[in-house]
Design a protein around this motif. Structure first.
Motif, PDB file in Angstrom:
ATOM      1  N   ALA A 247       7.455  -9.238  22.580  1.00  0.00           N
ATOM      2  CA  ALA A 247       7.142  -9.065  21.162  1.00  0.00           C
ATOM      3  C   ALA A 247       7.699 -10.221  20.338  1.00  0.00           C
ATOM      4  N   GLY A 248       8.922 -10.675  20.672  1.00  0.00           N
ATOM      5  CA  GLY A 248       9.513 -11.795  19.946  1.00  0.00           C
ATOM      6  C   GLY A 248       8.727 -13.082  20.144  1.00  0.00           C
ATOM      7  N   PHE A 249       8.285 -13.327  21.385  1.00  0.00           N
ATOM      8  CA  PHE A 249       7.455 -14.497  21.667  1.00  0.00           C
ATOM      9  C   PHE A 249       6.171 -14.432  20.840  1.00  0.00           C
ATOM     10  N   THR A 250       5.593 -13.240  20.763  1.00  0.00           N
ATOM     11  CA  THR A 250       4.359 -13.056  19.986  1.00  0.00           C
ATOM     12  C   THR A 250       4.599 -13.323  18.505  1.00  0.00           C
ATOM     13  N   ILE A 251       5.728 -12.862  17.991  1.00  0.00           N
ATOM     14  CA  ILE A 251       6.077 -13.122  16.583  1.00  0.00           C
ATOM     15  C   ILE A 251       6.194 -14.618  16.345  1.00  0.00           C
ATOM     16  N   ASN A 252       6.897 -15.299  17.251  1.00  0.00           N
ATOM     17  CA  ASN A 252       7.077 -16.742  17.133  1.00  0.00           C
ATOM     18  C   ASN A 252       5.749 -17.483  17.060  1.00  0.00           C
ATOM     19  N   ILE A 253       4.929 -17.260  18.058  1.00  0.00           N
ATOM     20  CA  ILE A 253       3.703 -18.039  18.168  1.00  0.00           C
ATOM     21  C   ILE A 253       2.706 -17.659  17.074  1.00  0.00           C
ATOM     22  N   THR A 254       2.699 -16.386  16.655  1.00  0.00           N
ATOM     23  CA  THR A 254       1.795 -15.965  15.581  1.00  0.00           C
ATOM     24  C   THR A 254       2.172 -16.627  14.268  1.00  0.00           C
ATOM     25  N   TRP A 255       3.466 -16.636  13.948  1.00  0.00           N
ATOM     26  CA  TRP A 255       3.912 -17.239  12.690  1.00  0.00           C
ATOM     27  C   TRP A 255       3.582 -18.728  12.637  1.00  0.00           C
ATOM     28  N   TYR A 256       3.940 -19.444  13.690  1.00  0.00           N
ATOM     29  CA  TYR A 256       3.710 -20.888  13.666  1.00  0.00           C
ATOM     30  C   TYR A 256       2.228 -21.229  13.767  1.00  0.00           C
ATOM     31  N   ALA A 257       1.438 -20.362  14.398  1.00  0.00           N
ATOM     32  CA  ALA A 257      -0.011 -20.566  14.412  1.00  0.00           C
ATOM     33  C   ALA A 257      -0.580 -20.400  13.000  1.00  0.00           C
ATOM     34  N   LEU A 258      -0.042 -19.453  12.244  1.00  0.00           N
ATOM     35  CA  LEU A 258      -0.466 -19.280  10.847  1.00  0.00           C
ATOM     36  C   LEU A 258      -0.095 -20.504  10.013  1.00  0.00           C
ATOM     37  N   VAL A 259       1.122 -21.024  10.238  1.00  0.00           N
ATOM     38  CA  VAL A 259       1.548 -22.242   9.533  1.00  0.00           C
ATOM     39  C   VAL A 259       0.615 -23.397   9.876  1.00  0.00           C
ATOM     40  N   CYS A 260       0.307 -23.517  11.160  1.00  0.00           N
ATOM     41  CA  CYS A 260      -0.584 -24.581  11.621  1.00  0.00           C
ATOM     42  C   CYS A 260      -1.958 -24.439  10.977  1.00  0.00           C
ATOM     43  N   THR A 261      -2.492 -23.239  10.956  1.00  0.00           N
ATOM     44  CA  THR A 261      -3.817 -23.005  10.378  1.00  0.00           C
ATOM     45  C   THR A 261      -3.833 -23.352   8.894  1.00  0.00           C
ATOM     46  N   LEU A 262      -2.796 -22.947   8.176  1.00  0.00           N
ATOM     47  CA  LEU A 262      -2.726 -23.222   6.741  1.00  0.00           C
ATOM     48  C   LEU A 262      -2.661 -24.716   6.464  1.00  0.00           C
ATOM     49  N   PHE A 263      -1.791 -25.414   7.168  1.00  0.00           N
ATOM     50  CA  PHE A 263      -1.582 -26.833   6.878  1.00  0.00           C
ATOM     51  C   PHE A 263      -2.682 -27.729   7.456  1.00  0.00           C
ATOM     52  N   SER A 264      -3.553 -27.166   8.290  1.00  0.00           N
ATOM     53  CA  SER A 264      -4.645 -27.969   8.829  1.00  0.00           C
ATOM     54  C   SER A 264      -5.954 -27.759   8.073  1.00  0.00           C
ATOM     55  N   THR A 265      -5.936 -26.970   6.996  1.00  0.00           N
ATOM     56  CA  THR A 265      -7.143 -26.811   6.181  1.00  0.00           C
ATOM     57  C   THR A 265      -7.458 -28.125   5.472  1.00  0.00           C
ATOM     58  N   GLU A 266      -8.729 -28.319   5.151  1.00  0.00           N
ATOM     59  CA  GLU A 266      -9.150 -29.574   4.522  1.00  0.00           C
ATOM     60  C   GLU A 266      -8.453 -29.792   3.188  1.00  0.00           C
ATOM     61  N   ALA A 267      -8.255 -28.714   2.415  1.00  0.00           N
ATOM     62  CA  ALA A 267      -7.621 -28.857   1.101  1.00  0.00           C
ATOM     63  C   ALA A 267      -6.192 -29.376   1.244  1.00  0.00           C
ATOM     64  N   VAL A 268      -5.453 -28.792   2.168  1.00  0.00           N
ATOM     65  CA  VAL A 268      -4.064 -29.221   2.378  1.00  0.00           C
ATOM     66  C   VAL A 268      -4.030 -30.626   2.949  1.00  0.00           C
ATOM     67  N   ARG A 269      -4.919 -30.927   3.875  1.00  0.00           N
ATOM     68  CA  ARG A 269      -4.945 -32.258   4.467  1.00  0.00           C
ATOM     69  C   ARG A 269      -5.256 -33.331   3.419  1.00  0.00           C
ATOM     70  N   ARG A 270      -6.191 -33.034   2.525  1.00  0.00           N
ATOM     71  CA  ARG A 270      -6.514 -34.011   1.474  1.00  0.00           C
ATOM     72  C   ARG A 270      -5.310 -34.268   0.591  1.00  0.00           C
ATOM     73  N   ARG A 271      -4.610 -33.189   0.230  1.00  0.00           N
ATOM     74  CA  ARG A 271      -3.406 -33.351  -0.604  1.00  0.00           C
ATOM     75  C   ARG A 271      -2.336 -34.124   0.154  1.00  0.00           C
ATOM     76  N   TYR A 272      -2.196 -33.812   1.441  1.00  0.00           N
ATOM     77  CA  TYR A 272      -1.198 -34.511   2.258  1.00  0.00           C
ATOM     78  C   TYR A 272      -1.516 -36.002   2.337  1.00  0.00           C
ATOM     79  N   GLN A 273      -2.778 -36.330   2.595  1.00  0.00           N
ATOM     80  CA  GLN A 273      -3.159 -37.730   2.706  1.00  0.00           C
ATOM     81  C   GLN A 273      -2.969 -38.462   1.380  1.00  0.00           C
ATOM     82  N   GLY A 274      -3.208 -37.750   0.259  1.00  0.00           N
ATOM     83  CA  GLY A 274      -3.037 -38.364  -1.050  1.00  0.00           C
ATOM     84  C   GLY A 274      -1.586 -38.642  -1.393  1.00  0.00           C
TER      85      GLY A 274
END
Length: 211
Positions: free
Chosen positions: A157-184
């Motif tokens: 369960a702890g492993f699942t919590i870990n990977i789920t949270w960081y996968a959500l972070v990855c998904t959020l920060f890899s969106t086009e809107a965030v990437r455009r802001r990051y590149q800017g």
């Protein structure tokens, strides 16, 4: 009374604290978000797996009574602490190098899946705070009479919590809107990320001790 009757409150407490520790911002969060925002989504997801693997290793050692392999030697403990600090400083320097260097930034964007996993695993394994967390958490909560099954369930369960949270972070920060802001704002953001990594590393190397 079954082992689960004894263990269920402990398991729920452990997972609640584990979740709180995972979502607290730190080097792992910064690594995944930076990889994802720099157009390295596969590498960022691989880093999520690496971070979760590292946490699971420390949790397993503690849950099954093998933590002495690390904590039994003051030299090993100090080695982990210093290695962790130096590794974070290195990450910070690399981030500063990418800030104004298009070739270095392009290399970051082309980070392979294996390299992402290696970065995530190294970030987790060189974090002595993780050792202290799992020692304090499982050492205080779990007892030998609770049996193996609840411990394995907690680990999964702890492993699942870990990977789920960081996968959500990855998904959020890899969106086009965030990437455009990051590149800017890439130059400034890379310097900010780098400075935080270096501060974490300096504090760990010269001030942080495993307790």
């Amino acid at each position: 009374m079954t082992p689960w009757d004894l263990a269920l409150p402990a398991v729920l407490t452990a997972l609640t604290l584990w979740m709180a520790a995972v979502i607290s911002p730190g080097p792992s969060f910064m690594l995944v978000s930076q990889l994802a925002a720099s157009r390295s989504r596969p590498a960022a997801f691989a880093a999520c797996l690496g971070i979760s693997t590292g946490s699971a290793i420390y949790a397993s050692l503690t849950l099954f009574g093998l933590s002495f392999l690390i904590t039994g030697s003051a030299l090993v403990v100090e080695g982990v602490r210093i290695a962790g600090g130096c590794y974070l400083i290195w990450l910070g320097i690399q981030s500063w190098r990418r800030a104004g260097n298009k070739a270095a930034a392009r290399k970051m964007a082309e980070t392979t899946i294996f390299a992402g996993y290696r970065l995530g695993l190294a970030t987790a394994l060189t974090n002595p705070k993780a050792i202290a967390f799992f020692l304090g958490l499982f050492g205080a909560i779990f007892t030998p009479e609770m049996g193996t099954a609840p411990k394995v369930a907690t680990l999964i369960a702890g492993f699942t919590i870990n990977i789920t949270w960081y996968a959500l972070v990855c998904t959020l920060f890899s969106t086009e809107a965030v990437r455009r802001r990051y590149q800017g704002m890439k130059g400034w953001l890379d310097r900010i990320f780098g400075s935080i990594f270096i501060l974490f590393g300096l504090r760990l190397t010269f001030g942080g001790r495993l307790s």
